[in-house]
Design a protein around this motif. Structure first.
Motif, PDB file in Angstrom:
ATOM      1  N   TYR A  24      -4.773   6.745  -4.118  1.00  0.00           N
ATOM      2  CA  TYR A  24      -4.869   5.285  -3.975  1.00  0.00           C
ATOM      3  C   TYR A  24      -6.164   4.904  -3.259  1.00  0.00           C
ATOM      4  O   TYR A  24      -6.883   4.003  -3.673  1.00  0.00           O
ATOM      5  N   ARG A  25      -6.482   5.633  -2.172  1.00  0.00           N
ATOM      6  CA  ARG A  25      -7.713   5.324  -1.425  1.00  0.00           C
ATOM      7  C   ARG A  25      -8.959   5.589  -2.269  1.00  0.00           C
ATOM      8  O   ARG A  25      -9.966   4.892  -2.142  1.00  0.00           O
ATOM      9  N   LEU A  26      -8.893   6.621  -3.114  1.00  0.00           N
ATOM     10  CA  LEU A  26     -10.029   6.920  -3.990  1.00  0.00           C
ATOM     11  C   LEU A  26     -10.202   5.790  -5.019  1.00  0.00           C
ATOM     12  O   LEU A  26     -11.330   5.372  -5.298  1.00  0.00           O
ATOM     13  N   ILE A  27      -9.082   5.296  -5.546  1.00  0.00           N
ATOM     14  CA  ILE A  27      -9.160   4.183  -6.500  1.00  0.00           C
ATOM     15  C   ILE A  27      -9.789   2.968  -5.815  1.00  0.00           C
ATOM     16  O   ILE A  27     -10.697   2.330  -6.341  1.00  0.00           O
ATOM     17  N   VAL A  28      -9.314   2.678  -4.587  1.00  0.00           N
ATOM     18  CA  VAL A  28      -9.843   1.536  -3.841  1.00  0.00           C
ATOM     19  C   VAL A  28     -11.346   1.702  -3.611  1.00  0.00           C
ATOM     20  O   VAL A  28     -12.134   0.780  -3.858  1.00  0.00           O
ATOM     21  N   ALA A  29     -11.741   2.897  -3.170  1.00  0.00           N
ATOM     22  CA  ALA A  29     -13.164   3.142  -2.909  1.00  0.00           C
ATOM     23  C   ALA A  29     -13.964   2.967  -4.193  1.00  0.00           C
ATOM     24  O   ALA A  29     -15.041   2.356  -4.187  1.00  0.00           O
ATOM     25  N   PHE A  30     -13.403   3.449  -5.299  1.00  0.00           N
ATOM     26  CA  PHE A  30     -14.104   3.358  -6.576  1.00  0.00           C
ATOM     27  C   PHE A  30     -14.290   1.907  -7.020  1.00  0.00           C
ATOM     28  O   PHE A  30     -15.401   1.474  -7.319  1.00  0.00           O
TER      29      PHE A  30
ATOM     30  N   LEU B 225      -1.259  -3.680  -9.251  1.00  0.00           N
ATOM     31  CA  LEU B 225      -1.125  -2.247  -9.549  1.00  0.00           C
ATOM     32  C   LEU B 225       0.325  -1.788  -9.353  1.00  0.00           C
ATOM     33  O   LEU B 225       0.908  -1.109 -10.214  1.00  0.00           O
ATOM     34  N   VAL B 226       0.929  -2.189  -8.222  1.00  0.00           N
ATOM     35  CA  VAL B 226       2.305  -1.766  -7.935  1.00  0.00           C
ATOM     36  C   VAL B 226       3.282  -2.392  -8.932  1.00  0.00           C
ATOM     37  O   VAL B 226       4.167  -1.715  -9.462  1.00  0.00           O
ATOM     38  N   ALA B 227       3.094  -3.694  -9.226  1.00  0.00           N
ATOM     39  CA  ALA B 227       3.983  -4.360 -10.174  1.00  0.00           C
ATOM     40  C   ALA B 227       3.937  -3.653 -11.525  1.00  0.00           C
ATOM     41  O   ALA B 227       4.982  -3.348 -12.119  1.00  0.00           O
ATOM     42  N   LEU B 228       2.722  -3.360 -12.006  1.00  0.00           N
ATOM     43  CA  LEU B 228       2.588  -2.696 -13.308  1.00  0.00           C
ATOM     44  C   LEU B 228       3.200  -1.304 -13.275  1.00  0.00           C
ATOM     45  O   LEU B 228       3.911  -0.901 -14.199  1.00  0.00           O
ATOM     46  N   ALA B 229       2.959  -0.568 -12.179  1.00  0.00           N
ATOM     47  CA  ALA B 229       3.471   0.806 -12.092  1.00  0.00           C
ATOM     48  C   ALA B 229       4.993   0.824 -12.126  1.00  0.00           C
ATOM     49  O   ALA B 229       5.603   1.629 -12.822  1.00  0.00           O
TER      50      ALA B 229
ATOM     51  N   VAL C  21      10.127  18.845  -0.343  1.00  0.00           N
ATOM     52  CA  VAL C  21       8.818  19.103   0.263  1.00  0.00           C
ATOM     53  C   VAL C  21       7.716  18.769  -0.738  1.00  0.00           C
ATOM     54  O   VAL C  21       6.669  18.205  -0.395  1.00  0.00           O
ATOM     55  N   PHE C  22       7.967  19.049  -2.015  1.00  0.00           N
ATOM     56  CA  PHE C  22       6.987  18.754  -3.052  1.00  0.00           C
ATOM     57  C   PHE C  22       6.828  17.249  -3.227  1.00  0.00           C
ATOM     58  O   PHE C  22       5.718  16.752  -3.431  1.00  0.00           O
ATOM     59  N   VAL C  23       7.930  16.521  -3.135  1.00  0.00           N
ATOM     60  CA  VAL C  23       7.877  15.057  -3.241  1.00  0.00           C
ATOM     61  C   VAL C  23       7.011  14.494  -2.110  1.00  0.00           C
ATOM     62  O   VAL C  23       6.137  13.659  -2.335  1.00  0.00           O
ATOM     63  N   LEU C  24       7.234  14.997  -0.886  1.00  0.00           N
ATOM     64  CA  LEU C  24       6.454  14.493   0.253  1.00  0.00           C
ATOM     65  C   LEU C  24       4.971  14.802   0.073  1.00  0.00           C
ATOM     66  O   LEU C  24       4.115  13.945   0.316  1.00  0.00           O
ATOM     67  N   LEU C  25       4.653  16.020  -0.362  1.00  0.00           N
ATOM     68  CA  LEU C  25       3.252  16.381  -0.589  1.00  0.00           C
ATOM     69  C   LEU C  25       2.647  15.494  -1.682  1.00  0.00           C
ATOM     70  O   LEU C  25       1.484  15.091  -1.581  1.00  0.00           O
ATOM     71  N   SER C  26       3.438  15.172  -2.700  1.00  0.00           N
ATOM     72  CA  SER C  26       2.946  14.312  -3.777  1.00  0.00           C
ATOM     73  C   SER C  26       2.641  12.912  -3.273  1.00  0.00           C
ATOM     74  O   SER C  26       1.695  12.274  -3.735  1.00  0.00           O
ATOM     75  N   ILE C  27       3.453  12.444  -2.328  1.00  0.00           N
ATOM     76  CA  ILE C  27       3.197  11.112  -1.772  1.00  0.00           C
ATOM     77  C   ILE C  27       1.867  11.112  -1.019  1.00  0.00           C
ATOM     78  O   ILE C  27       1.088  10.162  -1.108  1.00  0.00           O
ATOM     79  N   VAL C  28       1.603  12.203  -0.292  1.00  0.00           N
ATOM     80  CA  VAL C  28       0.318  12.323   0.414  1.00  0.00           C
ATOM     81  C   VAL C  28      -0.811  12.297  -0.607  1.00  0.00           C
ATOM     82  O   VAL C  28      -1.809  11.568  -0.446  1.00  0.00           O
TER      83      VAL C  28
ATOM     84  N   VAL D 274       0.844  -1.197   0.000  1.00  0.00           N
ATOM     85  CA  VAL D 274       0.000   0.000   0.000  1.00  0.00           C
ATOM     86  C   VAL D 274       0.884   1.253   0.000  1.00  0.00           C
ATOM     87  O   VAL D 274       0.660   2.203  -0.761  1.00  0.00           O
ATOM     88  N   GLY D 275       1.926   1.221   0.839  1.00  0.00           N
ATOM     89  CA  GLY D 275       2.838   2.367   0.906  1.00  0.00           C
ATOM     90  C   GLY D 275       3.540   2.592  -0.417  1.00  0.00           C
ATOM     91  O   GLY D 275       3.638   3.725  -0.902  1.00  0.00           O
ATOM     92  N   LEU D 276       4.009   1.514  -1.034  1.00  0.00           N
ATOM     93  CA  LEU D 276       4.696   1.631  -2.323  1.00  0.00           C
ATOM     94  C   LEU D 276       3.752   2.182  -3.392  1.00  0.00           C
ATOM     95  O   LEU D 276       4.144   3.030  -4.204  1.00  0.00           O
ATOM     96  N   ALA D 277       2.502   1.698  -3.382  1.00  0.00           N
ATOM     97  CA  ALA D 277       1.525   2.190  -4.360  1.00  0.00           C
ATOM     98  C   ALA D 277       1.399   3.702  -4.239  1.00  0.00           C
ATOM     99  O   ALA D 277       1.429   4.431  -5.240  1.00  0.00           O
ATOM    100  N   SER D 278       1.305   4.196  -3.000  1.00  0.00           N
ATOM    101  CA  SER D 278       1.165   5.638  -2.786  1.00  0.00           C
ATOM    102  C   SER D 278       2.405   6.390  -3.259  1.00  0.00           C
ATOM    103  O   SER D 278       2.304   7.452  -3.887  1.00  0.00           O
ATOM    104  N   VAL D 279       3.584   5.833  -2.938  1.00  0.00           N
ATOM    105  CA  VAL D 279       4.826   6.492  -3.345  1.00  0.00           C
ATOM    106  C   VAL D 279       4.902   6.579  -4.868  1.00  0.00           C
ATOM    107  O   VAL D 279       5.198   7.629  -5.444  1.00  0.00           O
ATOM    108  N   ILE D 280       4.565   5.472  -5.526  1.00  0.00           N
ATOM    109  CA  ILE D 280       4.701   5.429  -6.987  1.00  0.00           C
ATOM    110  C   ILE D 280       3.665   6.333  -7.660  1.00  0.00           C
ATOM    111  O   ILE D 280       3.987   7.069  -8.598  1.00  0.00           O
ATOM    112  N   ILE D 281       2.427   6.311  -7.156  1.00  0.00           N
ATOM    113  CA  ILE D 281       1.418   7.226  -7.724  1.00  0.00           C
ATOM    114  C   ILE D 281       1.871   8.663  -7.495  1.00  0.00           C
ATOM    115  O   ILE D 281       1.822   9.507  -8.390  1.00  0.00           O
TER     116      ILE D 281
END
Lengths: 262, 295
Positions: free
Chosen positions: B250-256, B275-279, B237-244, B219-226
């Motif tokens: 990722y949670r929106l995709i899961v909910a969807f 998803l992570v493997a493909l990304a 700082v921009f990288v960290l905000l992007s991870i958030v 889950v963490g890797l998926a967020s980092v890669i997205i």
């Protein structure tokens, strides 16, 4: 002054791959000596340099630097008073940090890394002044990541970093071998300049006989873990590439193509 | 805002601290640290146990982060001092932590229904109607604190040294710093963040469960890669905000995919793994195409 006393090293002892590299090797570098080291593959040049740096431990022997016994110090502890430039230009710098940040890491060599700011404004000015004479335009690119620089630029930066805090010993491990001839010359000129400016005690391994002859004040040739030639001053000035080649032949030393071309 | 959307955003924020922890080891130290599976649960276990025992929730959260740092230190010692390959060191810690977590909790699951949590504390403070309403403010606050601390830390002398060590340990050793010390510190920081995330997530969920860390690293890797899609060559700082942002997406995709029944909830872990493997595969392909070389 560096004193190497009775150095012994065997790789893979007790196996069929056992290789005795050094049996009782001794060598003294006087303060301010700029020694070039040549020798065929497997002569033990890089192993010797790595043992001085502390990358590998040795079996027996003693290392004294300016009278202090450094035999038992770890590689990072020795690095506090040594400069080390590798053959691979990617190894001496960090590609994810900027030029200024890389220099700031070298500026704090031998000091504890604290939670103070990694770089100050005053330092940036200092680095700009330091980089300008290189003529590579790096002084205008202080905040750029080092990963964007060419191999030659990175090697020049590594040299600056290795000498930013004056080292008691500078170790150069074929540091121009991976560069194109023109860039190699620029890096070698910079080496000469820095060594002379700070009167650094220097050990430089090279594959290039001509560089070995015209650089430094003393030349050492190694073969099978032994020093087979150690000349300085006038003797070194008089020596030619063909003299060195003849000596190689005598010792049945393994020559490699690069050296013949050199 | 629909409840599906707000819960996805809340979870994205709370889990993003895990993703930032994964980023510290995976990207800054260049190590895939599997300790996270155990330290995420450890954060939850310590929090649930402490809160039930009457410790104020805010202290329980800090205690969780501290325990995470300890877990990371153990992995760091296994890797640097005992020369165990990092992947295996993480697996050993993760496996050991399973028992530790059971010991801490005393059972496989601790509910947090009848007790004060950091969410109910914040709800009272903000005069909100429901505990869950405090989740987004809590997430924003926690994320802001974490990013602020990390940006400060990674701009210190010690922080630079950690980044340099992760990139190239020859360089940092040649500059007189013990790479072992830096790696251990990196493991500790990463797992403190991951345990902190586990602590917040368990209070949001209303329970701690010994199984809750399974799949956390993916889950963490998926967020980092997205997130990295948005953060090409940008500042820290921009990288960290992007991870958030990546974590929220990722949670929106899961909910969807769950709400539209494209993927059943039971298949979520498989879906995330694919998803992570493909990304990672696509990132690699596009780098080859662009002829980019990363040193």
């Amino acid at each position: 002054m560096l004193e190497i006393k009775g150095l012994c090293k065997t790789f893979n002892p007790g196996t069929i791959n056992e290789k005795k590299v050094f049996e009782d090797l001794s060598l003294t570098l006087n303060s301010g000596d700029f020694v070039t080291v040549i020798g065929g593959n497997g002569a033990g040049k890089s192993t010797l340099l790595n043992m001085i740096a502390g990358t590998y431990p040795f079996d027996k022997g003693q290392l004294l630097l300016d009278g202090k016994d450094i035999t038992k110090l770890k590689e990072y502890e020795r690095a506090a008073f040594m400069g080390h430039v590798f053959q691979d230009p990617l190894l001496g710098t960090c590609s994810n940090l900027s030029i200024a940040e890389n220099l700031s890491i070298a500026r704090r060599k031998g000091k504890r890394r604290t939670l103070r700011r990694g770089i100050t404004e005053a330092e940036r000015e200092e680095y700009r002044a330091l980089l300008a004479p290189l003529g590579l335009g790096l002084e205008e690119r202080l905040t750029e990541k080092v990963g964007l620089l060419s191999g030659g630029q990175r090697q020049a930066l590594t040299l600056l970093m290795a000498t930013l805090v004056r080292p008691q010993l500078l170790l150069l491990d074929e540091h121009t071998a991976a560069l194109d001839p023109k860039t190699a010359q620029i890096v070698l000129d910079l080496t000469n300049e820095l060594v002379q400016r700070d009167q650094l005690t220097t050990l430089m391994i090279t594959h290039n006989m001509r560089d070995a002859l015209k650089t430094g004040n003393r030349l050492i040739m190694m073969s099978e873990g032994k020093i087979i030639l150690d000349i300085n001053g006038e003797a070194k000035k008089q020596a030619t590439v063909s003299d060195l080649l003849a000596l190689f032949e005598q010792n049945n030393a393994s020559l490699d193509d690069k050296m013949l071309l050199g | 805002m629909s409840s599906v959307l707000s819960s996805a955003i809340a979870q994205g924020l709370l889990w993003s601290i895990l993703a930032i922890g994964i980023y510290v080891t995976y990207r800054l130290l260049n190590i895939s640290d599997l300790t996270s599976e155990g330290s995420f649960t450890l954060g939850a276990a310590v929090t649930a146990f402490s809160i039930v025992a009457g410790v104020p929730p805010i202290l329980a959260v800090l205690l969780a982060a501290l325990c995470g740092a300890l877990a990371g230190t153990v992995t760091g010692l296994l890797h640097t001092k005992m020369h165990i390959p990092s992947l295996l060191a993480g697996i050993l810690s993760m496996t050991g932590l399973y028992s530790v977590n059971l010991r801490v909790m005393g059972k496989a699951n601790i509910p947090l229904n009848q007790v004060d949590t950091i969410l109910s504390n914040l709800k009272d403070l903000l005069h909100l109607a429901r505990d869950r309403g405090a989740a987004i403010p809590l997430g924003i606050l926690a994320v802001a604190l974490v990013i602020g601390l990390l940006v400060w830390f990674f701009n210190t002398e010690f922080g630079y040294a950690i980044v340099a060590c992760g990139n190239n340990d020859h360089m940092i050793i040649a500059n007189g710093v013990s790479s072992d010390k830096l790696k251990i510190a990196g493991f500790a920081i990463a797992n403190a963040l991951i345990a902190l995330s586990g602590s917040l997530v368990c209070q949001y969920n209303g329970y701690a469960d010994v199984q809750m860390g399974i799949g956390a690293i993916v889950v963490g890797l998926a967020s980092v890669i997205i997130g990295e899609v948005f953060a090409k060559d940008k500042s820290f700082v921009f990288v960290l905000l992007s991870i958030v942002l990546g974590s929220v997406i990722y949670r929106l995709i899961v909910a969807f995919v769950i709400n539209t029944s494209i993927v059943s909830a039971n298949d979520m872990k498989l879906f995330t793994a694919v998803l992570v493997a493909l990304a990672i595969w696509f990132t690699d392909l596009s780098q080859r195409k662009g002829g980019k070389k990363h040193a």
